[in-house]
Design an enzyme around this catalytic site. Structure first.
Site, PDB file in Angstrom:
ATOM      1  N   CYS A  97       4.595   2.703  -2.534  1.00 61.49           N
ATOM      2  CA  CYS A  97       3.588   3.763  -2.615  1.00 61.49           C
ATOM      3  C   CYS A  97       3.956   4.830  -3.645  1.00 61.49           C
ATOM      4  O   CYS A  97       5.138   5.029  -3.969  1.00 61.49           O
ATOM      5  CB  CYS A  97       3.466   4.464  -1.266  1.00 61.49           C
ATOM      6  N   GLU A 110       3.916   8.119  -3.343  1.00 57.65           N
ATOM      7  CA  GLU A 110       4.729   9.230  -2.826  1.00 57.65           C
ATOM      8  C   GLU A 110       6.210   8.871  -2.857  1.00 57.65           C
ATOM      9  O   GLU A 110       7.064   9.684  -3.223  1.00 57.65           O
ATOM     10  CB  GLU A 110       4.352   9.568  -1.374  1.00 57.65           C
ATOM     11  N   CYS A 121       5.820   6.648   4.010  1.00 50.37           N
ATOM     12  CA  CYS A 121       6.016   7.754   3.062  1.00 50.37           C
ATOM     13  C   CYS A 121       6.288   9.061   3.804  1.00 50.37           C
ATOM     14  O   CYS A 121       7.104   9.871   3.364  1.00 50.37           O
ATOM     15  CB  CYS A 121       4.805   7.892   2.146  1.00 50.37           C
TER      16      CYS A 121
HETATM   17  N1  THU Z   1      -0.609   3.635  -0.984  1.00 52.46           N
HETATM   18  C1  THU Z   1       0.064   4.687  -1.549  1.00 52.46           C
HETATM   19  O1  THU Z   1       0.479   4.625  -2.697  1.00 52.46           O
HETATM   20  N2  THU Z   1       0.283   5.782  -0.780  1.00 52.46           N
HETATM   21  C2  THU Z   1      -0.133   5.906   0.515  1.00 52.46           C
HETATM   22  O2  THU Z   1       0.253   6.838   1.167  1.00 52.46           O
HETATM   23  C3  THU Z   1      -1.061   4.929   1.070  1.00 52.46           C
HETATM   24  C4  THU Z   1      -1.121   3.636   0.375  1.00 52.46           C
HETATM   25  C5  THU Z   1      -0.827   2.443  -1.793  1.00 52.46           C
HETATM   26  C6  THU Z   1      -0.091   1.224  -1.312  1.00 52.46           C
HETATM   27  C7  THU Z   1      -0.933   0.121  -1.895  1.00 52.46           C
HETATM   28  O3  THU Z   1      -0.530  -0.101  -3.232  1.00 52.46           O
HETATM   29  C8  THU Z   1      -2.333   0.696  -1.895  1.00 52.46           C
HETATM   30  O4  THU Z   1      -2.191   2.103  -1.781  1.00 52.46           O
HETATM   31  C9  THU Z   1      -3.217   0.172  -0.759  1.00 52.46           C
HETATM   32  O5  THU Z   1      -2.588   0.318   0.466  1.00 52.46           O
END
Ligand code: THU
Length: 139
Positions: A62, A64, A96
């Site tokens: 992710c 974050e 996260c």
């Molecule tokens: N994702 C994030 O980058 N941050 C979050 O807090 C929620 C989800 C990303 C993970 C994945 O690449 C996409 O969003 C769909 O879940």
């Protein structure tokens, strides 16, 4: 030397703007859900992050966490605020939240949508009640 930085509206806008810019660099070909993050540290620096997906799905990460890991790997440990930008104003995932909680529950989390509209502002303490923290390792 630690330079305390107060979270002003100008800083809020700056963080959201940086997260929006970073979001353009997200690598999200599988979910098509690009996420950008911008983390402000007490040294006054801002570290950005994006989600980086992978053909082996669970190995992606992710936005974050990328921002936090970039900052920590540059010697930063104290964070003031993080802006998270998604298309629909989605909130940070549990993993996260846990990673951010390692470094303090006072962190301000700014959740904005793809147009840069601030949808929600909360502390990490609000977002992760009962967090498992470093002190919980003691007997
Ligand atoms: N994702 C994030 O980058 N941050 C979050 O807090 C929620 C989800 C990303 C993970 C994945 O690449 C996409 O969003 C769909 O879940």
């Amino acid at each position: 030397m630690k330079i305390p930085t107060k979270l002003t509206n100008e800083l809020r806008q700056q963080l959201i703007h940086k997260a929006m810019e970073a979001r353009k660099l997200a690598y999200a070909p599988y979910s098509n859900y690009p996420v950008g993050a911008a983390l402000l540290t007490t040294s006054g620096k801002i570290y950005t992050g994006v989600n980086v997906e992978n053909a082996a799905y669970p190995t992606g990460t992710c936005a974050e966490r990328v921002a936090v890991f970039k900052a920590v790997s540059e010697g930063e440990r104290e964070f003031i605020a993080i802006a998270v930008v998604t298309g629909n104003g989605g909130t940070p995932c549990g993993a996260c939240r846990q990673v951010m909680a390692e470094f303090g529950l006072d962190l301000s989390v700014l959740i904005a949508d793809g147009e840069g509209k601030l949808r929600q502002e909360a502390t990490l303490a609000d977002l992760l009640p009962g967090a498992f923290r470093p002190g919980d390792m003691r007997k």
